[in-house]
Design an enzyme around this catalytic site. Sequence first.
Site, PDB file in Angstrom:
ATOM      1  N   HIS A 168     -28.547 -14.742  25.225  1.00 26.49           N
ATOM      2  CA  HIS A 168     -27.239 -14.370  26.274  1.00 26.49           C
ATOM      3  C   HIS A 168     -26.636 -16.102  26.376  1.00 26.49           C
ATOM      4  O   HIS A 168     -25.347 -15.446  27.612  1.00 26.49           O
ATOM      5  CB  HIS A 168     -27.824 -13.751  27.783  1.00 26.49           C
ATOM      6  CG  HIS A 168     -28.230 -12.268  27.430  1.00 26.49           C
ATOM      7  ND1 HIS A 168     -28.978 -11.734  26.445  1.00 26.49           N
ATOM      8  CD2 HIS A 168     -27.343 -11.145  28.303  1.00 26.49           C
ATOM      9  CE1 HIS A 168     -28.979 -10.996  26.860  1.00 26.49           C
ATOM     10  NE2 HIS A 168     -27.658  -9.722  27.830  1.00 26.49           N
TER      11      HIS A 168
ATOM     12  N   HIS B  97      -4.206   3.049  -3.407  1.00 29.39           N
ATOM     13  CA  HIS B  97      -4.233   2.519  -2.293  1.00 29.39           C
ATOM     14  C   HIS B  97      -3.410   1.204  -2.604  1.00 29.39           C
ATOM     15  O   HIS B  97      -2.423   1.051  -1.114  1.00 29.39           O
ATOM     16  CB  HIS B  97      -5.867   2.500  -2.245  1.00 29.39           C
ATOM     17  CG  HIS B  97      -6.283   1.910  -0.773  1.00 29.39           C
ATOM     18  ND1 HIS B  97      -5.765   1.597   0.806  1.00 29.39           N
ATOM     19  CD2 HIS B  97      -5.795  -0.039   0.234  1.00 29.39           C
ATOM     20  CE1 HIS B  97      -5.865   1.911   1.714  1.00 29.39           C
ATOM     21  NE2 HIS B  97      -5.888  -0.206   1.351  1.00 29.39           N
TER      22      HIS B  97
ATOM     23  N   HIS C 266       1.582  -1.255  -0.053  1.00 26.32           N
ATOM     24  CA  HIS C 266       0.042  -0.054   0.022  1.00 26.32           C
ATOM     25  C   HIS C 266       0.945   1.131   0.188  1.00 26.32           C
ATOM     26  O   HIS C 266       1.155   1.686   0.978  1.00 26.32           O
ATOM     27  CB  HIS C 266      -0.914  -0.080   1.614  1.00 26.32           C
ATOM     28  CG  HIS C 266      -2.239  -1.253   1.847  1.00 26.32           C
ATOM     29  ND1 HIS C 266      -1.264  -2.459   1.592  1.00 26.32           N
ATOM     30  CD2 HIS C 266      -3.194  -1.067   1.835  1.00 26.32           C
ATOM     31  CE1 HIS C 266      -2.482  -3.658   1.371  1.00 26.32           C
ATOM     32  NE2 HIS C 266      -3.077  -2.501   1.135  1.00 26.32           N
TER      33      HIS C 266
ATOM     34  N   GLU D 134     -17.492  -3.378  24.522  1.00 23.50           N
ATOM     35  CA  GLU D 134     -16.630  -4.861  24.802  1.00 23.50           C
ATOM     36  C   GLU D 134     -15.361  -4.853  24.060  1.00 23.50           C
ATOM     37  O   GLU D 134     -14.804  -5.384  24.713  1.00 23.50           O
ATOM     38  CB  GLU D 134     -17.142  -6.439  24.448  1.00 23.50           C
ATOM     39  CG  GLU D 134     -18.819  -6.237  25.501  1.00 23.50           C
ATOM     40  CD  GLU D 134     -19.698  -5.331  24.939  1.00 23.50           C
ATOM     41  OE1 GLU D 134     -20.780  -5.829  25.749  1.00 23.50           O
ATOM     42  OE2 GLU D 134     -19.865  -4.927  24.528  1.00 23.50           O
TER      43      GLU D 134
END
Length: 676
Positions: free
Chosen positions: A486, A275, A43, A424
């Site tokens: 859950h 890129h 890149h 999280e």
Amino acid sequence: MPLDSPKDPAIAAKAALDPQNFALANCIRALSIDAVNAANSGHPGAPMGMADAAAVLFGKHLKFDAKNPDWPDRDRFVLSNGHASMLLYSVLHLAGYEDMTIEQIRNFRQWGAITAGHPEYGHAKGIETTTGPLGQGLATAVGMALAERRLATEFGSDLVDHHTYVMLGDGCLQEGIGQEAASLAGHLGLGKMIVLYDDNAITIDGPTSVSFSENIPARFEAMGWHVQSCDGHDGRALDAAITAAKAETGKPSLIAMKTVIGFGSPNKAGSYAVHGSPLGKDEAALTKEAIGWSAEPFAIPEDLAAAWREIGQRGAKARADWEARLAAKPEDLRAEFDRRQAGTLPGDYEPTLQDARARLFAAPKKAATRKASQMALEALAPALPEMIGGSADLTGSNLTRVPAVDSQYSREAAGRYIGYGVREFGMAAAMNGINLHGGFIAYGGTFLVFSDYARNAIRLSALMGVGTIYVMTHDSIGLGEDGPTHQPIEHLASLRAIPNLTVLRPADTVETLEAWDIAIRNRHVPSLLALSRQDVPQLRLEAGTENLTARGAYVLRQFGEGRDVTLIATGTEVAIAVEAAEALHAEGLSVAVVSMPSWELFDAQPEAYRTETLGDAPRIAVEAAGKFGWTRYVASEDDVIGMTGFGASAPIDRLYQEFGITKDAIVARAKTLAGK
């Protein structure tokens, strides 16, 4: 500092803004072009566009000493858009990092080279963290900034006073973890964190307008950041912006740099074509002519090379002064600082551990393993001032907060307990950053089912060899009424599939204490503790000092002589297996119950031990989770008492009964296997 005149008038105008910095930046651009072309892979666009900013940052602001790259009070630099790796490798080589030789640059992306496609922690000095998965560099850097501030609170700003710098692009800010990290940093006022945003308006699919149109400076201002914008190719403007960011101590800083991806390329600059593909021989030649670069490939003119070496040596005095300040400190403080940096455990840790073990055997306790985890932390944390905890908004459920780790980390004070919020993924990456910074053992909690959110950061801690501790509670259908959203089913198998991650599912209070001991000692292997919501009896009752959990599996109970069947179980199901073994023995069968808290640790044991532990009788595995993977230990998935689908919302006992994870189910299968 002589410099060929750029042939492109627009580029010449940029060069005239700060000729010296432009020349230093051209060294980065040229090496990046050459390395990517030689590899025929990589890149080049981002390094070419960010080169001016990197030259200003390393040349005038970053506190580092290339000859002593691990100096504890160095500034941290994180290249979050890791695909721009040749920018970092070029700077490390130019600044004089000894391991980053020109041969390594020439061998970019090749087997055995330290110049991987994306920066890999541990491959080369100066790479502070693995980056590549976008956004994680930013979130990891938040952890580094958290650690710097906490360490300064403990040891004083004359020993700990450094910045954390991040370079990133649009991709890092589009990823959800980028938002999590920036929000937390703004909330906590991490004033020594400075982000340089490469605003080049290009992604792989084309212009950012395809998918991204928000006002980034306004977004960061709303999150409590100090925000500036500047021309990313104007060295003086960049210098002024970084200077202003360093002066802003109460807020993290964002510098939005307007840049051109592939800067200098006549036919590819400003487009996605530059890129992720080499420029090619012809376009490379045109680009070098346009920016005024006439040196041979991989060659740096001596005057520019000398200027870069001087940059790499500039921090030597600051480092020497710091060492003198450390040497002048009282011996006990100096010894503690060195111990913390080395990652060795304090002398009173082992007696503290053994005392905690003795108390469990003296007064056995029935408890959920999440509660047993809290008990272990309560016992061990007072001996470990380096422990820094937290939770993703589940402290009351994870039970991760204990008296020794109770001071809240806030904007006003850098305590030992971090409220990560419902973030999280951001939490997991920040904990990696805290551990990478040095001086701490970071742990944090959430529900096991939400390990999916954190998974890629867990993977990176394993890849990097960083001993982050993940406390994952509510580990099975045993959490009950919250229902299948859950209740983790496939998560243990998924996590066990990650190399270099120790997954621990302890059966009782003793195994949980031992699991914490393993996690604390393992500074180069991350540990994940899968802990229950429901109570389980203490099964280990015979006092002893050996950590049997460290073996991964062991014979917990033996009923009768020899073996007709072996029951292997983890976590809360070990107690059910013991009940089944008692019933089978009452009917005349000899049964061994093997508790297997960790597949990874067991698989690392000598073959003779593994053979002796599992025996040659038919085997049954019991775990209130998906069956996938258990056939490495049993003959067939028919021999696994576990889950084949998702859970349900109901009381715990009803769930175990309905899904067939019961004593009776184990007994029935065992009789079949034993021919009874």
